[in-house]
Design a protein around this motif. Structure first.
Motif, PDB file in Angstrom:
ATOM      1  N   TRP A 102       0.828  -1.204   0.000  1.00 55.47           N
ATOM      2  CA  TRP A 102       0.000   0.000   0.000  1.00 55.47           C
ATOM      3  C   TRP A 102       0.865   1.257   0.000  1.00 55.47           C
ATOM      4  O   TRP A 102       0.649   2.177  -0.792  1.00 55.47           O
ATOM      5  CB  TRP A 102      -0.936  -0.029   1.224  1.00 55.47           C
ATOM      6  N   TRP A 140      -4.725  -0.402 -10.256  1.00 60.87           N
ATOM      7  CA  TRP A 140      -5.036  -0.749  -8.861  1.00 60.87           C
ATOM      8  C   TRP A 140      -5.176   0.516  -8.024  1.00 60.87           C
ATOM      9  O   TRP A 140      -6.116   0.671  -7.241  1.00 60.87           O
ATOM     10  CB  TRP A 140      -3.941  -1.659  -8.280  1.00 60.87           C
ATOM     11  N   ARG A 141      -4.249   1.471  -8.225  1.00 63.02           N
ATOM     12  CA  ARG A 141      -4.286   2.717  -7.453  1.00 63.02           C
ATOM     13  C   ARG A 141      -5.528   3.545  -7.819  1.00 63.02           C
ATOM     14  O   ARG A 141      -6.165   4.110  -6.942  1.00 63.02           O
ATOM     15  CB  ARG A 141      -3.015   3.541  -7.711  1.00 63.02           C
ATOM     16  N   ASN A 143      -8.378   2.490  -8.797  1.00 57.06           N
ATOM     17  CA  ASN A 143      -9.554   1.869  -8.192  1.00 57.06           C
ATOM     18  C   ASN A 143      -9.562   1.987  -6.679  1.00 57.06           C
ATOM     19  O   ASN A 143     -10.566   2.377  -6.085  1.00 57.06           O
ATOM     20  CB  ASN A 143      -9.640   0.387  -8.595  1.00 57.06           C
ATOM     21  N   SER A 144      -8.421   1.672  -6.063  1.00 53.29           N
ATOM     22  CA  SER A 144      -8.399   1.592  -4.598  1.00 53.29           C
ATOM     23  C   SER A 144      -8.499   2.963  -3.942  1.00 53.29           C
ATOM     24  O   SER A 144      -8.918   3.069  -2.796  1.00 53.29           O
ATOM     25  CB  SER A 144      -7.149   0.850  -4.116  1.00 53.29           C
ATOM     26  N   THR A 145      -8.114   4.023  -4.642  1.00 58.15           N
ATOM     27  CA  THR A 145      -8.205   5.366  -4.063  1.00 58.15           C
ATOM     28  C   THR A 145      -9.560   6.009  -4.351  1.00 58.15           C
ATOM     29  O   THR A 145      -9.858   7.085  -3.851  1.00 58.15           O
ATOM     30  CB  THR A 145      -7.133   6.315  -4.645  1.00 58.15           C
TER      31      THR A 145
END
Ligand SMILES: [Zn+2]
Length: 158
Positions: A102, A140-141, A143-145
Motif C-alpha cells: 500500500w 489498482w491505485r 480503483n483503490s483510491t
C-alpha cells in the motif's frame, strides 16, 4: 534513488554484492530469476535492498519501493534468517506485506498524480510509463483510491 539515499539504504543487484558466492548470485540471476522480486539484508541497523534486475523496470521500481516501505514503516521482521556473510534476511507476515504494498503504491503514484492522470485524460499506458510504474499498479491505485469512481461521477451528465 533519492528516497533510498535519504533513508541511508543501499540498493544493489546480486552482481554488486561483494562476497556473495558465485553460486548464489548465479541462482538469483538465472536459476531462480523469475521467482523473486527484492530482498532486504540487514547488518545491524544498516539495510541493503537487493533487487532482481531481470524483471521489467516498471516492476523493479515497485519491488524496491516495497522494500523501502517496510523500512519506513519500521516493520519488525517475523523471522531473521542468517545468510551468507553473517547478514540477516528479513521475513514479514501477510499484514506487513499488505502495508508495504500500500505504501509503495502511494509513494509511486500519489493521489494527486492519479487525479491529474484521470482528469487530463492521459492515456493509461503513457501515464504508467511517465511515472515509471506498471499499468497494473496504476489501475489498482485508480480503483483503490476511488479516483476512478469520482471521475465517473463527475463525467455523468446532471
Ligand atoms: Zn515485503
Amino acid at each position: 534513488m533519492q528516497l533510498a539515499e535519504h533513508l541511508g539504504v543501499i540498493i544493489k543487484t546480486p552482481n554488486e554484492i561483494e562476497g556473495l558466492s558465485k553460486e548464489s548470485s548465479e541462482l538469483l540471476l538465472n536459476g531462480e530469476a523469475s521467482t523473486w522480486s527484492a530482498v532486504t539484508l540487514s547488518l545491524g541497523d544498516k539495510h541493503v535492498v537487493i533487487y532482481n534486475p531481470s524483471h521489467a523496470k516498471s516492476r523493479q521500481s515497485n519491488d524496491i519501493m516495497h522494500e523501502l516501505s517496510h523500512i519506513i514503516i519500521g516493520h519488525q521482521p517475523q523471522q531473521m534468517h542468517s545468510y551468507e556473510l553473517g547478514l540477516l534476511l528479513r521475513h514479514y507476515n501477510a499484514d506487513q506485506e499488505n502495508e508495504a504494498d500500500w505504501l509503495a503504491g502511494t509513494l509511486l503514484l500519489p493521489r494527486d498524480a492519479l487525479v491529474k492522470i484521470k482528469f487530463s485524460k492521459m492515456d493509461h499506458d503513457q501515464a504508467a510509463k511517465f511515472y515509471g510504474t506498471s499499468k497494473r499498479l496504476l489501475d489498482w491505485r485508480l480503483n483503490s483510491t476511488g479516483v476512478n469512481s469520482i471521475y465517473l461521477k463527475k463525467m455523468q451528465p446532471a
